[in-house]
Design a protein around this motif. Structure first.
Motif, PDB file in Angstrom:
ATOM      1  N   ILE A 255      41.093  37.682  41.668  1.00 49.66           N
ATOM      2  CA  ILE A 255      41.337  36.148  41.862  1.00 49.66           C
ATOM      3  C   ILE A 255      42.472  35.735  42.693  1.00 49.66           C
ATOM      4  O   ILE A 255      43.580  36.716  42.625  1.00 49.66           O
ATOM      5  N   THR A 256      42.306  34.881  43.707  1.00 47.64           N
ATOM      6  CA  THR A 256      43.128  34.619  44.605  1.00 47.64           C
ATOM      7  C   THR A 256      43.274  33.205  44.901  1.00 47.64           C
ATOM      8  O   THR A 256      42.682  32.341  44.323  1.00 47.64           O
ATOM      9  N   TYR A 257      44.419  32.864  45.490  1.00 46.88           N
ATOM     10  CA  TYR A 257      44.797  31.474  45.776  1.00 46.88           C
ATOM     11  C   TYR A 257      45.406  31.437  47.129  1.00 46.88           C
ATOM     12  O   TYR A 257      45.930  32.283  47.713  1.00 46.88           O
ATOM     13  N   ASN A 258      45.265  30.233  47.761  1.00 47.39           N
ATOM     14  CA  ASN A 258      45.921  29.774  48.941  1.00 47.39           C
ATOM     15  C   ASN A 258      46.417  28.246  48.768  1.00 47.39           C
ATOM     16  O   ASN A 258      45.673  27.467  48.341  1.00 47.39           O
ATOM     17  N   LYS A 259      47.754  28.169  49.113  1.00 46.84           N
ATOM     18  CA  LYS A 259      48.328  26.990  49.119  1.00 46.84           C
ATOM     19  C   LYS A 259      48.427  26.336  50.490  1.00 46.84           C
ATOM     20  O   LYS A 259      49.288  25.307  50.504  1.00 46.84           O
ATOM     21  N   ASN A 260      47.903  27.103  51.562  1.00 48.14           N
ATOM     22  CA  ASN A 260      48.421  26.621  52.778  1.00 48.14           C
ATOM     23  C   ASN A 260      47.172  25.756  53.294  1.00 48.14           C
ATOM     24  O   ASN A 260      47.438  25.514  54.684  1.00 48.14           O
ATOM     25  N   GLU A 261      46.461  24.901  52.634  1.00 46.70           N
ATOM     26  CA  GLU A 261      45.661  23.957  53.461  1.00 46.70           C
ATOM     27  C   GLU A 261      45.778  22.481  52.661  1.00 46.70           C
ATOM     28  O   GLU A 261      46.437  22.465  51.523  1.00 46.70           O
ATOM     29  N   GLY A 262      45.246  21.513  53.324  1.00 40.33           N
ATOM     30  CA  GLY A 262      45.350  20.244  52.761  1.00 40.33           C
ATOM     31  C   GLY A 262      44.174  19.701  53.109  1.00 40.33           C
ATOM     32  O   GLY A 262      43.374  20.143  54.018  1.00 40.33           O
ATOM     33  N   ARG A 263      43.751  18.697  52.257  1.00 39.90           N
ATOM     34  CA  ARG A 263      42.446  18.235  52.164  1.00 39.90           C
ATOM     35  C   ARG A 263      42.565  16.726  52.994  1.00 39.90           C
ATOM     36  O   ARG A 263      43.296  15.948  52.642  1.00 39.90           O
ATOM     37  N   VAL A 343      41.530  28.172  44.672  1.00 36.64           N
ATOM     38  CA  VAL A 343      41.778  29.331  43.924  1.00 36.64           C
ATOM     39  C   VAL A 343      40.336  29.653  43.829  1.00 36.64           C
ATOM     40  O   VAL A 343      39.201  29.048  43.595  1.00 36.64           O
ATOM     41  N   SER A 344      40.033  31.108  44.033  1.00 32.16           N
ATOM     42  CA  SER A 344      38.751  31.734  44.013  1.00 32.16           C
ATOM     43  C   SER A 344      38.733  32.928  43.335  1.00 32.16           C
ATOM     44  O   SER A 344      39.568  33.686  43.014  1.00 32.16           O
TER      45      SER A 344
END
Ligand code: ASP
Ligand code: MG
Length: 420
Positions: A255-263, A343-344
């Motif tokens: 399970i991984t996550y990435n907080k470096n994107e915006g929508r 979150v993937s």
């Protein structure tokens, strides 16, 4: 006698003491009879420091000169390391990317390795030397110094292992291997003994920082086993390799996550051919990497909404581009949300198990976490959620898919339906 390529990351060579400790480790291996090519990163924090130096001069430093600057980080460590090895009475030779024959394309800051002229390394190995190569750098057709993108030393190491037909590429870092989730976020995260290239590629590109995703691509393409290990302990590590029968048969492996994107969202665009192209063309022209895209009907007949995510550093620029497009597209509105996280869940087992997505959605729903966007591939499901729920989402998903429990290899484990 085996040829081994080892790579040590920035924290492993952070200061004189650690450089000496790594040099001792390498020498022990050499004395055991192996030939060694050692790839080094810049010392911890050094690349950030150099980037800052460039940006102190101007907001947009010239990319060619930034690569000349950043390459000095790795050049420092290879020299210091060889000084250490020689002081211990052994033979070593340091090589910059150019000296090691690492040819790349000409994309400064994110060059790709195209070819490696292995002769200089082979000759030095034959002379009994430990060959110490600067990671993260190469040179292009015009002889310019190039760099491979942040974390790129892993890619140098795996590409060298492929070119030299080494039996294994060992990546030494400050963690003991690849975990089912970030152990800083999820205390029940567990180290995996083995993981497939496919899963590792998804983990690396979805935010897990343990390996540069290009390095895994190389590993897969040239069938180089990659061993991820700690340089601080002698724990066994994680082997990244071809899918095989002995792998744990887990539905979800990580399970991984990435907080470096915006929508960003543009609402009420005309629902007709050519509109998506019109929206994304100027974004591509600005070299902005779009990740997840969702298009859906808007409340108004004949109109649609398009939402997508971009790296946070390009968020403002993207809003600006959409804002300038809007007047040409009729009654559109541009909105944005920088406070999101992706979150993937990733696992080869998804290919043969149904109900994985439902289980993910139900798990998030139980915590009242709203899903804003969803994307899937054959072995991955990603959800965009509010950034503040990232850690909670990782933990509950880890529990729901029972990643803390080791599954035996060989069997195909089905998801247990929960009995209410
Ligand atoms: N020094 C470079 C970086 O920090 C490359 C690497 O460490 O792999 O991104
Ligand atoms: Mg790294």
């Amino acid at each position: 006698m085996a040829l081994v390529v080892q790579k040590y990351g920035g924290t492993s060579v952070a200061d004189a003491k650690r450089i000496n400790a790594v040099a001792e480790r390498v020498l022990t291996r050499k004395q055991a009879g192996d030939q060694l090519v050692v790839v080094l990163s810049a010392r911890a924090g050094e690349t950030d420091r150099l980037i800052k130096l460039g940006c102190e001069i101007t907001d947009h430093p010239d990319p060619r000169e930034m690569d000349v600057l950043l390459a000095t980080g790795e050049q420092t460590t290879i020299a210091l390391f060889c000084i250490a090895v020689k002081a211990m009475g052994s033979e070593a030779v340091s090589m910059t990317g150019y000296q090691a024959g690492i040819k790349t394309d000409g994309h400064f800051g994110h060059a790709r390795i195209s070819w490696i002229q292995t002769q200089p390394i082979i000759e030095s190995l034959q002379e009994g030397k430990i060959v110490v190569v600067a990671g993260f750098q190469g040179y292009d057709d015009n002889g310019n110094i190039t760099t491979l993108g942040r974390g790129g030393s892993d890619t140098t190491a795996v590409a060298l292992a492929a070119a030299l037909h080494a039996g294994v590429c060992e990546i030494y870092t400050d963690v003991e291997g690849v975990f089912t989730a970030d152990p800083n976020v999820c205390s029940r995260a567990r180290k995996l003994d083995k993981i497939s290239y496919e899963e590792m590629m998804e983990l690396a590109s979805m935010g897990a920082k343990v390996l540069h995703h290009r390095s895994v691509e190389f590993g897969k393409k040239y069938d180089v086993p990659i061993m991820v290990l700690s340089s601080f302990t002698d724990a066994p590590g994680t082997l990244v390799t071809r899918e095989d029968e002995t792998m744990e048969k887990m539905v979800v492996s990580g399970i991984t996550y990435n907080k470096n994107e915006g929508r960003v969202t543009i609402t009420n665009v005309p629902d007709q051919p050519g509109i998506a192209a019109q929206v994304f063309r100027p974004i591509a022209a600005a070299s902005i990497n779009v990740d997840l895209i969702v298009q859906g009907a808007s409340g108004i007949p004949g109109r649609a909404n398009i939402s997508f995510t971009v790296p946070k550093i390009n968020y403002d620029q993207t809003l600006g581009i959409l804002g300038s497009l809007a007047p040409d597209l009729g009654d559109c509105q541009v909105m944005g949300d920088p406070g999101i996280a992706k979150v993937s869940i990733i696992g080869l087992g998804m290919r043969s198990n149904s109900g994985v997505a439902t289980k993910m959605f139900e798990t998030l729903a139980r915590e009242n976490i709203n899903i804003k966007m969803i994307a899937t591939s054959e072995i991955k499901i990603s959800c965009i959620i509010d950034e503040k729920y990232t850690e909670l989402a990782v933990r509950v998903l880890h529990d729901a898919f029972e990643l803390d429990r080791k599954s035996p290899g060989g069997g195909n484990i089905q998801i247990q339906e929960e009995k209410q």
